[in-house]
Design an enzyme around this catalytic site. Structure first.
Site, PDB file in Angstrom:
ATOM      1  N   GLY A  31       0.947  -1.292  -0.123  1.00 40.43           N
ATOM      2  CA  GLY A  31      -0.091  -0.014   0.097  1.00 40.43           C
ATOM      3  C   GLY A  31       0.762   1.395   0.120  1.00 40.43           C
ATOM      4  O   GLY A  31       1.881   1.257  -0.341  1.00 40.43           O
ATOM      5  N   TYR A  32      -0.112   2.386   0.273  1.00 44.23           N
ATOM      6  CA  TYR A  32       0.631   3.708   0.122  1.00 44.23           C
ATOM      7  C   TYR A  32       1.284   3.806  -1.073  1.00 44.23           C
ATOM      8  O   TYR A  32       2.617   4.148  -1.357  1.00 44.23           O
ATOM      9  CB  TYR A  32       1.835   4.016   1.319  1.00 44.23           C
ATOM     10  CG  TYR A  32       1.967   5.276   1.833  1.00 44.23           C
ATOM     11  CD1 TYR A  32       0.750   5.926   2.611  1.00 44.23           C
ATOM     12  CD2 TYR A  32       2.766   6.269   1.252  1.00 44.23           C
ATOM     13  CE1 TYR A  32       0.620   7.280   2.935  1.00 44.23           C
ATOM     14  CE2 TYR A  32       2.799   7.725   1.994  1.00 44.23           C
ATOM     15  CZ  TYR A  32       1.760   8.108   2.464  1.00 44.23           C
ATOM     16  OH  TYR A  32       1.740   9.437   2.736  1.00 44.23           O
ATOM     17  N   LEU A  33       0.525   3.720  -2.098  1.00 46.41           N
ATOM     18  CA  LEU A  33       0.796   3.630  -3.470  1.00 46.41           C
ATOM     19  C   LEU A  33       1.354   4.763  -4.141  1.00 46.41           C
ATOM     20  O   LEU A  33       1.006   6.107  -3.913  1.00 46.41           O
ATOM     21  CB  LEU A  33      -0.334   2.847  -4.402  1.00 46.41           C
ATOM     22  CG  LEU A  33      -0.861   1.700  -3.738  1.00 46.41           C
ATOM     23  CD1 LEU A  33      -2.080   1.317  -4.590  1.00 46.41           C
ATOM     24  CD2 LEU A  33      -0.028   0.393  -3.667  1.00 46.41           C
ATOM     25  N   ASP A  35       3.685   6.260  -8.097  1.00 47.34           N
ATOM     26  CA  ASP A  35       4.024   5.945  -9.328  1.00 47.34           C
ATOM     27  C   ASP A  35       4.807   4.808  -9.628  1.00 47.34           C
ATOM     28  O   ASP A  35       4.590   4.225 -10.675  1.00 47.34           O
ATOM     29  CB  ASP A  35       4.610   7.394 -10.311  1.00 47.34           C
ATOM     30  CG  ASP A  35       3.846   8.303 -10.097  1.00 47.34           C
ATOM     31  OD1 ASP A  35       2.499   8.123  -9.894  1.00 47.34           O
ATOM     32  OD2 ASP A  35       4.232   9.609 -10.685  1.00 47.34           O
ATOM     33  N   HIS A  37       4.289   1.919  -8.260  1.00 46.24           N
ATOM     34  CA  HIS A  37       3.352   0.859  -8.201  1.00 46.24           C
ATOM     35  C   HIS A  37       2.457   1.024  -9.509  1.00 46.24           C
ATOM     36  O   HIS A  37       2.313   0.040 -10.145  1.00 46.24           O
ATOM     37  CB  HIS A  37       2.519   1.003  -7.102  1.00 46.24           C
ATOM     38  CG  HIS A  37       3.050   0.719  -5.733  1.00 46.24           C
ATOM     39  ND1 HIS A  37       3.459   1.704  -4.628  1.00 46.24           N
ATOM     40  CD2 HIS A  37       3.490  -0.372  -4.933  1.00 46.24           C
ATOM     41  CE1 HIS A  37       3.788   1.357  -3.896  1.00 46.24           C
ATOM     42  NE2 HIS A  37       4.282  -0.094  -3.947  1.00 46.24           N
ATOM     43  N   LYS A 149      13.836  -2.179  -7.899  1.00 43.28           N
ATOM     44  CA  LYS A 149      14.287  -1.578  -6.738  1.00 43.28           C
ATOM     45  C   LYS A 149      14.587  -2.479  -5.726  1.00 43.28           C
ATOM     46  O   LYS A 149      15.685  -2.610  -4.846  1.00 43.28           O
ATOM     47  CB  LYS A 149      13.431  -0.353  -6.130  1.00 43.28           C
ATOM     48  CG  LYS A 149      13.976   0.273  -4.895  1.00 43.28           C
ATOM     49  CD  LYS A 149      13.145   1.423  -4.495  1.00 43.28           C
ATOM     50  CE  LYS A 149      11.902   0.934  -3.525  1.00 43.28           C
ATOM     51  NZ  LYS A 149      12.277   0.062  -2.353  1.00 43.28           N
ATOM     52  N   ASP A 150      13.637  -3.483  -5.482  1.00 38.85           N
ATOM     53  CA  ASP A 150      13.901  -4.470  -4.429  1.00 38.85           C
ATOM     54  C   ASP A 150      14.705  -5.498  -4.990  1.00 38.85           C
ATOM     55  O   ASP A 150      14.046  -6.633  -5.132  1.00 38.85           O
ATOM     56  CB  ASP A 150      12.685  -4.753  -3.832  1.00 38.85           C
ATOM     57  CG  ASP A 150      12.178  -3.798  -2.935  1.00 38.85           C
ATOM     58  OD1 ASP A 150      12.635  -3.081  -2.155  1.00 38.85           O
ATOM     59  OD2 ASP A 150      10.959  -3.072  -3.540  1.00 38.85           O
ATOM     60  N   SER A 185       9.659   5.284  -3.569  1.00 39.37           N
ATOM     61  CA  SER A 185       9.363   4.122  -2.478  1.00 39.37           C
ATOM     62  C   SER A 185       8.339   4.583  -1.274  1.00 39.37           C
ATOM     63  O   SER A 185       8.344   6.078  -1.368  1.00 39.37           O
ATOM     64  CB  SER A 185      10.621   3.896  -1.676  1.00 39.37           C
ATOM     65  OG  SER A 185      10.484   3.444  -0.341  1.00 39.37           O
ATOM     66  N   SER A 186       7.649   3.883  -0.743  1.00 31.19           N
ATOM     67  CA  SER A 186       6.468   4.254   0.182  1.00 31.19           C
ATOM     68  C   SER A 186       7.169   4.946   1.265  1.00 31.19           C
ATOM     69  O   SER A 186       6.630   5.946   1.806  1.00 31.19           O
ATOM     70  CB  SER A 186       5.589   3.173   0.908  1.00 31.19           C
ATOM     71  OG  SER A 186       4.901   2.331  -0.538  1.00 31.19           O
TER      72      SER A 186
HETATM   73  O1  PAF Z   1       7.644  -5.200  -2.033  1.00 28.62           O
HETATM   74  C1  PAF Z   1       6.815  -5.216  -1.188  1.00 28.62           C
HETATM   75  O2  PAF Z   1       5.903  -4.493  -1.124  1.00 28.62           O
HETATM   76  C2  PAF Z   1       6.725  -6.435  -0.341  1.00 28.62           C
HETATM   77  O3  PAF Z   1       7.695  -7.120  -0.024  1.00 28.62           O
HETATM   78  C3  PAF Z   1       5.523  -7.587  -0.801  1.00 28.62           C
HETATM   79  C4  PAF Z   1       6.230  -8.171  -2.123  1.00 28.62           C
HETATM   80  C5  PAF Z   1       4.264  -7.045  -1.183  1.00 28.62           C
HETATM   81  C6  PAF Z   1       5.674  -8.582   0.355  1.00 28.62           C
HETATM   82  O4  PAF Z   1       4.977  -8.251   1.552  1.00 28.62           O
END
Ligand code: PAF
Length: 309
Positions: A31-33, A35, A37, A149-150, A185-186
């Protein structure tokens, strides 16, 4: 947009979609979406017929109760954004359903968690892998989209999906960046104005490392020095790690090659920022002037101390 809270209902909708010959694209989020996302949602739309977005702030991947509590949340704004993006299903499972009473199963992807964030956030990736496995079983997607990013997260998810034979294709979305190169990032919402003004230095540092690579330098210690020099020009950062790794093994290397990834985690005030680039790709982007941002960090900007939101 349908809002679904029940796991059984979500599974039923996915099964119906698939038996109608359509495909399901899934974007898991906390959540806390923003751009970033949105770009993943658009990628899911290009890859599948029906788009499902989940919002679940997963308690098992936080290293402290405070971080979990302070994680930004805004369900109403998120809902409006998803509606506007034409998302078909918003999946909002309850924590008590995701982790039923007595839940004792954990998914651990060994090896890939030894370095980078895994070394500094014990248990974090076990929490991520466990919840992603559970979400994949709840949403039953054909395609699931994760952001670059992750970087360590997506490599772990890919390995888990391969090792446990989940019938899902993992699609990687490029890192979405602000004008100064800061990866969206949120957590950025928790930076104060002065911190935000210098936060682009993290990307500028990776770009500086990549520029050295582009000049023919392969020694990782020299590449790291170039990146560190850049980030040290900006006040307030505390670098947690800066590594150059092999992207498959996620293990540091001494000499970089065309697949090597430079990854960084640094604290700026109350916020831990992460970012990464493939050195060869970023060197090319910097040379061709197609890299985002990387403007000079505003040196000498004072960073007030505060406790964050
Ligand atoms: O990247 C994220 O937002 C979280 O790690 C995920 C993949 C939704 C898992 O909780």
């Amino acid at each position: 947009m349908k809002i679904v809270r029940s796991i059984a209902k979500m599974q039923e909708l996915s099964r119906q979609t698939r038996s109608a010959g359509l495909t399901v694209g899934f974007v898991p989020t906390m959540g806390y979406l923003h751009d970033g996302h949105v770009s993943l949602i658009r990628l899911a739309r290009e890859s599948a017929n029906v788009v499902v977005v989940s919002i679940f702030v997963n308690p098992t991947q936080f290293n402290s109760a405070d971080d979990f509590t302070n994680y930004p949340r805004d369900e109403k704004t998120d809902e409006a954004l998803l509606e506007e993006e034409g998302v078909d299903i918003l999946f909002l499972p309850d924590a008590a359903d995701v982790y039923p009473q007595g839940a004792a199963t954990r998914v651990a992807v060994s090896g890939l968690t030894d370095y980078l964030c895994g070394a500094f956030r014990p248990g974090h990736f076990e929490g991520v892998a466990t919840v992603v496995a559970a979400l994949l079983n709840m949403v039953l997607p054909d395609v699931a989209v994760f952001g670059r990013k992750d970087f360590q997260q997506i490599q772990i998810v890919r390995r888990m999906v391969r090792d446990l034979h989940f019938g899902v294709t993992i699609v990687e979305g490029a890192t979405s960046r602000e004008r100064d190169g800061l990866a969206r990032s949120s957590r950025n919402a928790r930076l104060c104005a002065a911190e935000r003004a210098v936060a682009g230095a993290i990307y500028a540092a990776l770009s500086a490392g990549a520029q050295e690579y582009g000049r023919g330098q392969r020694s990782v210690s020299v590449l790291k020095q170039a990146a560190l020099r850049r980030i040290e020009q900006a006040p307030g950062f505390r670098v947690e790690y800066l590594e150059v790794v092999d992207p498959d093994a996620i293990k540091p290397v001494d000499n970089a090659d065309e697949r090597s990834v430079m990854a960084i985690a640094a604290w700026l005030g109350p916020v831990r920022l992460i970012d990464n680039v493939t050195l060869a790709d970023q060197a090319l982007a910097v040379t061709e002037g197609t890299s985002t941002g990387a403007q000079s960090p505003a040196a000498n900007t004072a960073i007030p101390t505060h406790s964050g939101v």
